[in-house]
Design an enzyme around this catalytic site. Structure first.
Site, PDB file in Angstrom:
ATOM      1  N   LYS A   1       1.000  -1.124   0.098  1.00 22.71           N
ATOM      2  CA  LYS A   1       0.054  -0.073  -0.107  1.00 22.71           C
ATOM      3  C   LYS A   1       0.832   1.308   0.038  1.00 22.71           C
ATOM      4  CE  LYS A   1      -4.157  -1.713   1.636  1.00 22.71           C
ATOM      5  NZ  LYS A   1      -5.338  -1.939   2.491  1.00 22.71           N
TER       6      LYS A   1
ATOM      7  N   GLU B   1      -3.106   6.961   7.553  1.00 20.39           N
ATOM      8  CA  GLU B   1      -3.610   7.998   6.471  1.00 20.39           C
ATOM      9  C   GLU B   1      -4.764   8.775   6.858  1.00 20.39           C
ATOM     10  OE1 GLU B   1      -3.912   5.847   2.935  1.00 20.39           O
ATOM     11  OE2 GLU B   1      -6.014   5.400   3.436  1.00 20.39           O
TER      12      GLU B   1
ATOM     13  N   ASN C   1     -15.682  -2.575   6.696  1.00 18.80           N
ATOM     14  CA  ASN C   1     -14.739  -2.293   5.707  1.00 18.80           C
ATOM     15  C   ASN C   1     -14.999  -3.728   4.575  1.00 18.80           C
ATOM     16  OD1 ASN C   1     -13.670  -0.011   6.118  1.00 18.80           O
ATOM     17  ND2 ASN C   1     -12.550  -1.007   7.673  1.00 18.80           N
TER      18      ASN C   1
ATOM     19  N   GLU D   1      -9.366   1.213  -6.640  1.00 13.80           N
ATOM     20  CA  GLU D   1     -10.403   1.698  -5.728  1.00 13.80           C
ATOM     21  C   GLU D   1     -10.239   3.212  -5.281  1.00 13.80           C
ATOM     22  OE1 GLU D   1     -11.452  -2.502  -3.347  1.00 13.80           O
ATOM     23  OE2 GLU D   1     -10.273  -0.821  -2.412  1.00 13.80           O
TER      24      GLU D   1
ATOM     25  N   ASN E   1      -6.296  -3.311  -6.849  1.00 19.31           N
ATOM     26  CA  ASN E   1      -6.377  -4.928  -6.877  1.00 19.31           C
ATOM     27  C   ASN E   1      -6.089  -5.465  -8.104  1.00 19.31           C
ATOM     28  OD1 ASN E   1      -7.307  -4.695  -3.974  1.00 19.31           O
ATOM     29  ND2 ASN E   1      -9.335  -3.988  -4.956  1.00 19.31           N
TER      30      ASN E   1
ATOM     31  N   ARG F   1      -6.213  -8.229  -9.345  1.00 21.24           N
ATOM     32  CA  ARG F   1      -6.707  -9.642  -9.491  1.00 21.24           C
ATOM     33  C   ARG F   1      -8.289  -9.226  -9.929  1.00 21.24           C
ATOM     34  NH1 ARG F   1      -9.990  -8.783  -4.949  1.00 21.24           N
ATOM     35  NH2 ARG F   1      -8.956  -7.715  -3.264  1.00 21.24           N
TER      36      ARG F   1
ATOM     37  N   PHE G   1     -24.071  -6.672  12.147  1.00 22.53           N
ATOM     38  CA  PHE G   1     -24.146  -6.672  10.829  1.00 22.53           C
ATOM     39  C   PHE G   1     -23.625  -8.000  10.070  1.00 22.53           C
ATOM     40  CE2 PHE G   1     -23.993  -2.128  11.659  1.00 22.53           C
ATOM     41  CZ  PHE G   1     -25.223  -1.883  11.639  1.00 22.53           C
TER      42      PHE G   1
END
Lengths: 689, 524
Positions: free
Chosen positions: A160, A244, A279, A319, A334, A336, A392
């Site tokens: 990242k 970040e 997430n 993204e 990503n 893939r 959730f």
């Protein structure tokens, strides 16, 4: 159909609906949206491909392989030996025992399988080895094609920190943050203060929301640092973290890119993936209601710039976080095939797996940017074996005792890798399927999704259809007013299932009563008995009076079918009968949520009032495991005093750590678990006094 | 009197008639309230329904036809002869009615009258409806709620019990008899339920024992509560006296209605067939993967049963007792069947004393009432050990063997996995006149497991592991049985339902008669 009034013909079988109470918890690509590109049989790619994955994505890849006339090799763990992807493949090789580290991540065994079967290429799917540079290297060394980008692109985008630097250099908008690895919690706090709260702490090697924490102050930063590094270590074997600025209330929108080995790259429009929990994506759609053509183009072009900057080939996803002013920031790439790729396939007509295979063979892209359409609208719901009433969605396991996908409906695509009788185990992702619906308009796609969810039969495991159905019918979702905070904002006290209003309550009770009557009348239809008294025939049409209101229910009553397609006061609705017993207890899935209804005859209801209420066990002093998993830590011992909210133990399931806390101030009476132990859902962990 | 004499032609008659009519009405009204409102309220307060409420809920609306409403006790001692001690109908409500249109005879003991105690008259009322039930061929359901013998009547009460016992025995195997214990049932009274086919209890409000806690304390000095001694939990989990327990009166009665639907009215009737919405040729794909690869791993036999039978509707008998065998009623294509299955999830599904007796009694009920028997076999053998041997596993295991061998109803057997040793023979094998015997591909029919077999065959030799592998290869599959015709076919598990339904159709006309005998001599 003749209408029979219930009351006169059934005499005292006039059934009073006693009460309804809410109960909390309770594969094939058949998309009519055909791929517009037709595979050309003259274009030779590979003879045999090994799919280094399992479940739905392995099946998905094999489907395209079959279409292209390519032989397929499945790999599997020993518990998966009768899995769908194994049955679908032309050949199958067992690569080890159940734990992924010993099977699907076992590179030695997979390399052996490649050699043994003579596969010329490997499709890694997503997860597992899909973004593993080591694996790509080993394949390259043996001359086996990797159906994905080259090693350097995986390497560049897999980290990242590095990916952010590359993105910056390629003129892609990035989030302000600290461009380096954070080593200690104190350093994390210092950096966080420099950037300004809120901040996000995440695993450098991460993805899929694992090892990710948000902090609003110094204390949360320290705690987040601890959790994230633990999760990062257990999920990725790499505990490096970065920090970040956290963009509050953002949307998560991603751009699908497709590039070849000849320097051509396309953007295939966006996918809106803002509906997330912890997430992790739950509902996705393409296109996004939020993007205008200008923003879309800007995002697409930046995505392509990034792809080109790393000489990307194959399918990939860039993204972005998009704030309310349509500013967008690069999040990660990503390298893939994404889980949610089917919705892009629906609106563009491209078969992404086919394109990946072509590109891997070295063919040029068939399309130009102006050939890429947005045709209609596609929605994807991720159907999970999890309990939506707990945060959730906490994983659940079990055997799919009954399983029926809603493929009888048009424009529905279900990508799954399981079938009736399959086990959802603790070893793998608890996803049951990806349910995709397609329509000319968003409203059409949504209406189909509603219908598809109602017609989806899943028994044996707890699933999240109640939540999915609530999301896609929520006014905020329908109007497109969503962000990644959608779930916590709409359900601040947690998800509680569908809330009935006066009309829907009436509908539910009427349906339950009608079902009960149908079953009762059927009991009188005994053959070979002469002395049967004449009874009413209902012809499937039943009129029920609920609280003075009349409800007309009709349908083809099949008491063996899990589905109850009914017409209630003229509206078509599909309910599901989850269970019914002799005591009149009926468990109905209505509007996605399961409701407990008790139907009793007037007489039985009257008598029932004499029956004593039996007191259920007091559970506040008992801590049970909310899901199956492994005990990571036990923070208390017998005799310890605990405060309300104090952590008692930590359970890890599906590589996710869950801290269990005391619901009241008390003293620990006994501890029934120890670290390292495997526990099942509902197992007693700790007793308080 | 003078007035009556003057107008003797008609007036006398009509006055008398009126007074009789009044008396009838008065008696009927009195009968309907049993021991009076106060006692009815007390009954409700205990969470119990009255005798009449129970009958009303059990039977179809308006179908109850009462008999002997005017019967009163005949005791003249201890002040019992006084009017205030006479209750029309005495302490039991009897009659006939219908459940889903099908005839049934019912008695319901009335706790509000002398604590439901059994007088000579009370017993006589019960005997009357039992005799009628036998004459017309209809089941008898007894709702028990009685303090015991009517002590004031002495031996007359005891005689009453014996009269009932005799009828229970005479009716056994002729009409189905069901006992629902809804209150106390103690002393000699317990033997009537014990003689019937099924005994159900209500949790927390019903008790069955020979002697109550007080007597137990005085004789053996044991401290025990009523609930521990003879409550629903004790009898459904420990003693095996009761076959099912329900939460309360309402649930018990509704469940008995449901249960009744499975039963034929008498031994002259075929097993009932109800309208069926479940396709008889439905394939059950989940069964193809239900038996785990590891032979030591358990699975739930109930999963198999529930997916095969109509609408997953399985009425389990004794679900909490001897759980290593599963028995109960279900339907196949609408027709009632009895299901027997070893339960690998509990004690590996082995046969022991309790499970053998549980299975044997169930099989004999099915055979007596023309209910086909479907047997699912996964049995590693009989449970070894001194506890079992001293307890007489030989004698008790023989009961199950006897029951299966003797049964002449259609018998279909499916070997899902293990069928080892003598237990293989017992579980409705071909050799015991099984009509259709199937094996799943996972079936292993052998004298014993591979390990044990190798230890005997190759005692003291090396290479035991190799020999074990050879044994597994040879015997841990369905072929040895199939080549000898001991199983008729090796079938895909997903086709099991379809095949059973088809076979039952053919076997509906099965006729098999055992040699004449006064009665057989099952090893009790």
């Amino acid at each position: 159909m003749a209408a029979h009034r219930v009351s006169p013909s059934l005499n005292r079988l006039l059934f009073a609906v006693k009460y309804a109470s809410f109960q909390s918890g309770g594969c094939a690509v058949h998309c009519n949206a055909q791929y517009s590109t037709v595979h050309s049989p003259s274009e030779k790619t590979f003879d045999k491909i090994l799919i280094a994955n399992r479940g739905e994505i392995a099946c998905r890849v094999m489907k395209t392989c079959h279409k292209m006339g390519i032989q397929t090799v499945a790999v599997h763990s020993d518990v998966d030996s009768s899995a769908v992807h194994v049955k679908m493949a032309d050949e199958a090789v067992c690569v080890g025992p159940a734990p992924t580290s010993k099977s699907y991540l076992n590179m030695d065994a997979i390399m052996d399988a490649i050699r043994a079967t003579g596969a010329q290429a490997v499709h890694p799917g997503y997860g597992f080895l899909s973004e593993n540079k080591e694996f790509a290297k080993r394949l390259a060394a043996e001359g086996v094609a990797f159906i994905g980008p080259d090693t350097h692109a995986i390497m560049a985008m897999g980290d990242k920190i590095e990916s952010k630097l590359i993105a910056k250099a390629a003129n892609v908008n990035t989030i302000p943050g600290y461009d380096g690895v954070v080593k200690t919690a104190e350093e994390a706090v210092k950096i966080a203060q420099d950037i300004g709260y809120p901040v996000m702490i995440k695993a450098s090697a991460g993805g899929g929301g694992k090892g990710m924490r948000i902090a609003w102050n110094a204390e949360e930063t320290r705690e987040g640092f601890r959790f994230s590094s633990q999760e990062a270590a257990s999920s990725f074997g790499d505990d490096r973290l970065l920090i970040e600025k956290f963009i509050d209330n953002p949307r998560h929108i991603e751009i699908q890119v497709l590039a070849d080995k000849h320097g051509n790259a396309l953007w295939l429009n966006e996918r809106e993936c803002s509906i997330q929990r912890r997430n992790q994506k739950v509902v996705e759609e393409a296109p996004s209601t939020f993007l205008d053509p200008v923003t879309r183009r800007a995002m697409g072009e930046q995505a392509v710039q990034l792809a080109k900057a790393v000489q990307y080939s194959s399918a990939g996803t860039v993204e972005f976080l998009v704030d309310s002013k349509k500013n967008f920031y690069f999040l990660e790439m990503n390298t893939r095939l994404q889980v949610e790729h089917p919705i892009t396939e629906c609106i563009t007509g491209l078969d992404l797996v086919e394109q990946m295979i072509r590109v891997a063979k070295g063919y040029q892209l068939q399309h130009k940017q102006e050939d890429i359409p947005i045709n209609g609208w596609a929605i994807e719901s991720r159907v999970y074996a999890e309990d939506p009433y707990k945060s959730f969605g906490l994983p659940s396991i079990g055997r799919l005792s009954k399983y029926q996908e809603p493929l009888n409906l048009s424009n529905v695509r279900v990508d799954s890798g399981i079938q009736e009788g399959s086990d959802i185990s603790i070893y793998y992702d608890p996803m049951i399927s990806k349910l995709v619906t397609y329509g000319a308009t968003r409203a059409e796609a949504l209406a189909r999704m509603e219908d598809a969810l109602d017609n989806y039969v899943i028994r044996g495991v707890t699933h999240n259809i109640p939540l999915l159905r609530e999301i896609i019918t929520h006014p905020r979702f329908i109007s497109g007013d969503i962000s990644t905070n959608f779930l916590p904002e709409v359900y601040p006290d947690g998800f509680k299932g569908h809330q009935l209003d006066l009309d829907t309550r009436r509908e539910l009770l009427a349906s339950a009563a009608a079902l009960y009557i149908t079953a009762q009348l059927r009991s009188q239809k005994v053959l070979a008995i002469a002395a049967i008294t004449a009874m009413a025939h209902l012809h499937g049409y039943i009129r029920v009076e609920v609280d003075g209101g009349k409800v007309e229910v009709s349908g083809q009553w099949n008491l063996a079918s899990p589905l109850l397609p009914l017409t209630i006061n003229g509206t078509h609705r599909t309910l599901q009968c989850l269970s019914r017993d002799a005591s009149g207890r009926i468990l109905l899935q209505y509007l996605g949520t399961s409701f407990k209804v008790r139907v009793l005859s007037k007489l039985a209801a009257e008598f029932n009032s004499y029956m004593p209420e039996k007191v259920p066990e007091d559970t506040s002093s008992i801590l049970r495991s909310p899901m199956p998993g492994t005990v990571v830590a036990v923070s208390v011992k017998p005799g310890d005093p605990v405060a309300e909210g104090q952590e008692i133990c930590v359970i890890e399931a599906m590589k996710m750590q869950n801290s269990l806390t005391a619901v009241k101030q008390a003293k620990v009476k006994s501890v029934h678990c120890k670290p390292g132990e495997t526990v099942g859902e509902g197992d007693l962990l700790v007793e308080l006094e | 009197p003078a007035v009556i004499r003057e107008h003797r032609d008609c007036r006398w008659y009509s006055v008398s008639h009126l007074s009789v009519k009044e008396r009838i009405d008065k008696k009927r009204t009195a009968a309907l309230v049993g021991g009076g409102q106060k006692r009815i309220d007390a009954q409700h307060k205990k969470g119990k329904l009255t005798a009449r409420e129970r009958v009303e809920l059990l039977l179809d609306p308006e179908s109850f036809v009462e008999s002997d409403m005017f019967v009163e006790h005949r005791c003249s001692d201890f002040g019992m002869e006084q009017d205030r001690n006479k209750f029309p109908g005495d302490s039991v409500v009897t009659g006939r009615g219908r459940i889903n249109g099908r005839l049934v005879y019912v008695f319901s003991q009335d706790f509000t009258v002398f604590g439901g105690s059994l007088s000579g008259a009370h017993a006589q009322k019960i005997c009357k409806i039992m005799d009628q039930a036998m004459t017309v061929g209809a089941p008898v359901i007894g709702l028990n709620d009685s303090g015991g013998a009517r002590i004031q009547e002495g031996v007359e009460s005891l005689a009453g019990y014996a009269d009932i016992f005799l009828r229970n025995v005479m009716a056994s195997g002729v009409v189905p008899q069901i006992s629902l214990i809804m209150g106390p049932c103690a002393g000699g009274a317990v033997y009537s339920p014990a003689l019937t086919d099924f005994t159900f209890m209500v949790k927390d409000t019903s008790y069955l024992f020979i002697t109550g806690p007080d007597v137990v304390k005085s004789v053996t000095n044991e401290d025990v509560t009523q609930e521990e001694l003879g409550g629903a939990k004790t009898h459904t989990t420990v003693s095996g006296v009761a076959h099912h327990a329900f939460e309360n009166d309402v649930e018990a009665l509704l469940n008995v209605r449901e249960f009744f639907n499975f039963l034929p009215l008498s031994n002259q009737d075929p097993a009932p067939m109800r309208e069926c919405h479940d396709c008889s040729d439905r394939l059950v794909h989940s069964l193809d993967t239900i038996v785990p690869f590891e032979t030591t791993k358990a699975y739930d036999m109930l999963d198999i049963i529930q997916t095969i039978v109509d609408e997953s509707d399985f009425f389990e008998i004794m679900p909490s007792y001897a759980k290593n065998i599963v028995v109960g009623f279900a339907r196949m294509n609408g027709r009632t069947v009895g299901i027997v299955g070893n339960q690998p999830k509990v004690a590996s599904g082995c046969l022991d004393i309790n499970s053998s007796v549980k299975g044997a009694r169930f099989v004999r009920f099915c055979d007596a009432f023309n209910i086909p028997i479907i047997t699912f076999v996964d049995v590693p053998g009989f449970l070894p050990g001194t506890a079992q041997e001293y307890g007489g596993i030989i004698r008790h295991g023989a009961k199950l063997l006897y029951a299966f061998a003797e049964a002449t109803v259609p018998k279909i057997t499916i070997i899902t996995r293990k069928a080892y040793g003598g237990a293989y023979d017992v579980m409705s094998s071909k050799h015991l006149r099984g009509d259709v015997n199937y094996a799943w591909p996972t079936a292993e029919v052998a004298v014993m497991g591979a390990k044990g077999a190798v230890q005997i065959i190759f005692r003291g030799k090396e290479n035991q592991a190799e020999a074990e592998a050879e044994y597994v290869e040879k015997f841990a599959n369905p072929f040895p049985a199939a080549v000898r015709g001991f199983v008729d076919d090796i079938i895909e598990p997903s086709t099991t339902r379809k095949r059973i339904c088809r076979d039952l159709e053919v076997l509906a006309s099965k006729k098999q008669i055992n040699p004449w005998k006064k009665h057989a001599n099952i090893p009790l």
